[in-house]
Design an enzyme around this catalytic site. Sequence first.
Site: not given
Length: 289
Positions: A256-257
């Site tokens: 994920a970011k």
Amino acid sequence: MMSLVTRFAPSPTGELHLGSAYSAWTGWHRAREAGGTFLVRIEDIDIRRCKRQFETAILADLQWLGFGWDGEIRRQSEHFADYGKALDALDAQGLIYPCFCSRADIAASAGAPHGTIQGPLHGPDGPLYPGTCRSLSPAERRERLVAGHEHCLRLDAGRAAAQAGPYRFLDESRGWIEGDPLLLGDVVIARKDTPTSYHLSVVVDDHLQGVTLVTRGEDVLPSTHVHGLLQKLLSYETPRYAHHRLLTDAAGRRFAKRDRAMTIRAMREQGLSPEQVVARALAEAGVVV
Ligand code: GLU
């Protein structure tokens, strides 16, 4: 044979990471392999979370990776009028209603025992909207609108299903999938803070941009049921889909970011070459080219 048009459609809410780079690669690779067109679209309707600096960083990373795109980049925040037309077309069919519920209202009613409202109903993203505002009388609706109560617009999925009739879409690895119009319930078509939603703008843009193959993560597969429904209601062609697997870390969590180490920028800074980064993404995805 129609020429292949793919797209990569990131939301600029963080930097490109290995998982999203793999997603970009799938669209880029399919287009290049077929002598088709690879488009990049910036999905920035969420004005609070999207930042220009992330857009710039994502584009720089795509270029560094060698995933050059064709033509102009389409930025969703510049096309609200297009989404407005589609919204009007759905509204003219009587398929949209204003919803005045807060998140807390929805959480509370979704947890209500059976029979009280309609819940609890759960979809892939948590509680489905129980439909509270669907049954407001025209007078109640008017009164709240005139009083300026905050609201979003929702699709009346039951009516939409009756209007659209059966529909299906082709997923390249799963085959034909029968559309389930009720899977995500009465989805938001225009948000409180912006005059469109993810579902509406993706469907309108894929249509206007002539996308013929949508390559994206399998986490969005449930949304494709909504997109197929909207395409039918708006008389758009349904593109083909290739929902790819998501890359995960050793613990099985998807990248994920927030995972700084997995960003393309961090890998560049470590001295990896674009070829090494792409090779790593493909190895993680188990793809052999
Ligand atoms: N903007 C979406 C994302 O960043 C793209 C999903 C799609 O390709 O439709 O996840």
